[in-house]
Design an enzyme around this catalytic site. Sequence first.
Site, PDB file in Angstrom:
ATOM      1  N   HIS A  38      -3.200   7.142   1.978  1.00  0.00           N
ATOM      2  CA  HIS A  38      -3.641   5.815   1.546  1.00  0.00           C
ATOM      3  C   HIS A  38      -5.023   5.564   2.138  1.00  0.00           C
ATOM      4  O   HIS A  38      -5.259   5.803   3.321  1.00  0.00           O
ATOM      5  CB  HIS A  38      -2.634   4.771   2.013  1.00  0.00           C
ATOM      6  CG  HIS A  38      -3.123   3.368   1.846  1.00  0.00           C
ATOM      7  ND1 HIS A  38      -3.666   2.926   0.660  1.00  0.00           N
ATOM      8  CD2 HIS A  38      -3.173   2.321   2.707  1.00  0.00           C
ATOM      9  CE1 HIS A  38      -4.028   1.657   0.805  1.00  0.00           C
ATOM     10  NE2 HIS A  38      -3.738   1.273   2.038  1.00  0.00           N
ATOM     11  N   ASN A  91     -10.136  -0.275   0.080  1.00  0.00           N
ATOM     12  CA  ASN A  91      -8.673  -0.173   0.063  1.00  0.00           C
ATOM     13  C   ASN A  91      -8.169  -0.798  -1.237  1.00  0.00           C
ATOM     14  O   ASN A  91      -8.264  -2.008  -1.411  1.00  0.00           O
ATOM     15  CB  ASN A  91      -8.125  -0.902   1.290  1.00  0.00           C
ATOM     16  CG  ASN A  91      -6.606  -0.869   1.382  1.00  0.00           C
ATOM     17  OD1 ASN A  91      -5.923  -0.487   0.429  1.00  0.00           O
ATOM     18  ND2 ASN A  91      -6.087  -1.280   2.524  1.00  0.00           N
ATOM     19  N   CYS A 148       0.817  -1.230   0.000  1.00  0.00           N
ATOM     20  CA  CYS A 148       0.000   0.000   0.000  1.00  0.00           C
ATOM     21  C   CYS A 148       0.842   1.268   0.000  1.00  0.00           C
ATOM     22  O   CYS A 148       0.310   2.354  -0.229  1.00  0.00           O
ATOM     23  CB  CYS A 148      -0.960  -0.002   1.180  1.00  0.00           C
ATOM     24  SG  CYS A 148      -2.004  -1.462   1.186  1.00  0.00           S
TER      25      CYS A 148
HETATM   26  N1  ACO Z   1     -18.430  -8.290   9.725  1.00  0.00           N
HETATM   27  C1  ACO Z   1     -18.944  -8.478  10.951  1.00  0.00           C
HETATM   28  N2  ACO Z   1     -18.182  -8.737  12.036  1.00  0.00           N
HETATM   29  C2  ACO Z   1     -16.853  -8.792  11.868  1.00  0.00           C
HETATM   30  C3  ACO Z   1     -16.252  -8.596  10.612  1.00  0.00           C
HETATM   31  C4  ACO Z   1     -17.103  -8.334   9.515  1.00  0.00           C
HETATM   32  N3  ACO Z   1     -16.635  -8.119   8.257  1.00  0.00           N
HETATM   33  N4  ACO Z   1     -14.929  -8.700  10.748  1.00  0.00           N
HETATM   34  C5  ACO Z   1     -14.685  -8.960  12.044  1.00  0.00           C
HETATM   35  N5  ACO Z   1     -15.836  -9.000  12.718  1.00  0.00           N
HETATM   36  C6  ACO Z   1     -16.044  -9.244  14.153  1.00  0.00           C
HETATM   37  C7  ACO Z   1     -14.896  -9.979  14.767  1.00  0.00           C
HETATM   38  O1  ACO Z   1     -15.052 -11.366  14.580  1.00  0.00           O
HETATM   39  C8  ACO Z   1     -15.018  -9.564  16.209  1.00  0.00           C
HETATM   40  O2  ACO Z   1     -16.036 -10.340  16.802  1.00  0.00           O
HETATM   41  P1  ACO Z   1     -15.844 -10.871  18.307  1.00  0.00           P
HETATM   42  O3  ACO Z   1     -15.745  -9.628  19.128  1.00  0.00           O
HETATM   43  O4  ACO Z   1     -17.096 -11.650  18.495  1.00  0.00           O
HETATM   44  O5  ACO Z   1     -14.600 -11.684  18.279  1.00  0.00           O
HETATM   45  C9  ACO Z   1     -15.526  -8.149  16.134  1.00  0.00           C
HETATM   46  O6  ACO Z   1     -16.063  -7.994  14.804  1.00  0.00           O
HETATM   47  C10 ACO Z   1     -14.447  -7.111  16.339  1.00  0.00           C
HETATM   48  O7  ACO Z   1     -13.278  -7.458  15.581  1.00  0.00           O
HETATM   49  P2  ACO Z   1     -11.963  -6.615  15.688  1.00  0.00           P
HETATM   50  O8  ACO Z   1     -10.943  -7.237  14.819  1.00  0.00           O
HETATM   51  O9  ACO Z   1     -11.637  -6.346  17.103  1.00  0.00           O
HETATM   52  O10 ACO Z   1     -12.463  -5.249  15.031  1.00  0.00           O
HETATM   53  P3  ACO Z   1     -11.691  -3.910  14.919  1.00  0.00           P
HETATM   54  O11 ACO Z   1     -12.465  -2.843  15.572  1.00  0.00           O
HETATM   55  O12 ACO Z   1     -10.243  -4.024  15.245  1.00  0.00           O
HETATM   56  O13 ACO Z   1     -11.806  -3.620  13.367  1.00  0.00           O
HETATM   57  C11 ACO Z   1     -10.475  -3.694  11.377  1.00  0.00           C
HETATM   58  C12 ACO Z   1     -11.175  -4.503  12.444  1.00  0.00           C
HETATM   59  C13 ACO Z   1     -11.486  -2.869  10.630  1.00  0.00           C
HETATM   60  C14 ACO Z   1      -9.769  -4.633  10.424  1.00  0.00           C
HETATM   61  C15 ACO Z   1      -9.458  -2.756  12.090  1.00  0.00           C
HETATM   62  O14 ACO Z   1      -8.631  -3.471  12.924  1.00  0.00           O
HETATM   63  C16 ACO Z   1      -8.614  -2.018  11.116  1.00  0.00           C
HETATM   64  O15 ACO Z   1      -9.096  -1.163  10.408  1.00  0.00           O
HETATM   65  N6  ACO Z   1      -7.308  -2.299  11.066  1.00  0.00           N
HETATM   66  C17 ACO Z   1      -6.444  -1.724  10.093  1.00  0.00           C
HETATM   67  C18 ACO Z   1      -6.567  -2.540   8.888  1.00  0.00           C
HETATM   68  C19 ACO Z   1      -6.105  -1.827   7.710  1.00  0.00           C
HETATM   69  O16 ACO Z   1      -6.440  -0.683   7.483  1.00  0.00           O
HETATM   70  N7  ACO Z   1      -5.334  -2.530   6.924  1.00  0.00           N
HETATM   71  C20 ACO Z   1      -4.810  -2.065   5.749  1.00  0.00           C
HETATM   72  C21 ACO Z   1      -3.713  -1.050   6.029  1.00  0.00           C
HETATM   73  S1  ACO Z   1      -2.258  -1.409   5.207  1.00  0.00           S
HETATM   74  C22 ACO Z   1      -2.787  -1.813   3.738  1.00  0.00           C
HETATM   75  O17 ACO Z   1      -3.569  -1.084   3.225  1.00  0.00           O
HETATM   76  C23 ACO Z   1      -2.384  -3.063   3.102  1.00  0.00           C
END
Ligand code: ACO
Length: 324
Positions: A251, A281, A118
């Site tokens: 990004h 993304n 990215c």
């Molecule tokens: N739909 C519904 N529920 C979901 C989903 C989904 N798509 N995905 C996860 N969940 C659930 C999980 O299972 C979890 O359930 P649980 O509490 O029963 O275990 C709950 O939602 C919370 O999951 P978390 O992983 O704690 O959610 P978080 O608030 O951390 O959000 C996310 C996840 C959006 C991926 C966040 O961590 C994030 O944005 N991270 C950065 C990721 C990113 O931007 N990556 C790319 C950057 S670098 C690049 O671009 C390559």
Amino acid sequence: TLYSRIAGTGSYLPPRRVTNADLAAELATRGVETSDQWIIERTGIRSRHFAGPDVTSSDLAAPACRQAMDAAGCTAQDIDLIVFATSTPDMVFPSAACILQNKLGIAGCPAFDVQAVCSGFVYALTVADAMIRTGSARRALVVGAEVFSRILDFNDRTTCVLFGDGAGAVVLEASETPGILATDLHADGKHAGILCVPGNVSGNQVLGDAFLKMDGQAVFKLAVGVLEDAARATLAKAGRTDVDIDWLVPHQANIRIMQSTAKKLKLPLEKLIVTVDQHGNTSAASIPLALDTAVREGRIRKGDTLMLEGVGGGFTWGAVLVDF
Ligand code: ACO
């Protein structure tokens, strides 16, 4: 002194637009549960575009490049360098840049891929800027294009809702006055495991997993810190003490990462270019796609100061300060 400046921008999205509701319905047929509300609240994403199964990154890059060349008032014959940022190249080799070069009907100029996930576009722009400033090239196509849909595991709801396909490009040309004011790139390979596609091609098969793996929370924590550092380092290199920019073009991974970065830089949210809601993304394509979208909407104008910022797998990160 010789500088480089952005002479034109372009972008391209594959026609198939998939809303969160469309995706949720598709995933439900696999027994994978998600919702429009979860995706919007956690990421800011409302829809993304997916390319057809036979469409490659260079297919998406070609129309984006043609649009950028139109905007710059040049033709493919004027291009003397192609730098292509992608993590989803058409083939193992030759590079997507060589395949793109042929599609654009040109031959002879250097063409190569840059792989920084990215951060790919800010890496590619930095490399092209350096080559123009040393006189190795006068007019470069710098393109980011991806088909991340190919490497998504649609049984993993924690990743497959986040990404989309697309392309964005700029024509970067030699100039007496500075366009690119400063650049700042970094990598730290010890974080390779938190965001990766671990498989590799061996003996006519893929060894290991060919799907994207991500520790979302670890990525989130790292991203916000390094993006602030890169922005400040780039401004310092340009001799600026204040965060005095017209637009932050980060990004487009997650609205919360972008807003946290803006907050840390004490930038009003109106100065943040956001397209993640429409594109998801798109990895190396996301910054030039966001840039071109804002240019075509008349928001970013000639003379504006832009901060382009990327962060991604590697871990890699960096920023480019631009007088547009
Ligand atoms: N739909 C519904 N529920 C979901 C989903 C989904 N798509 N995905 C996860 N969940 C659930 C999980 O299972 C979890 O359930 P649980 O509490 O029963 O275990 C709950 O939602 C919370 O999951 P978390 O992983 O704690 O959610 P978080 O608030 O951390 O959000 C996310 C996840 C959006 C991926 C966040 O961590 C994030 O944005 N991270 C950065 C990721 C990113 O931007 N990556 C790319 C950057 S670098 C690049 O671009 C390559």
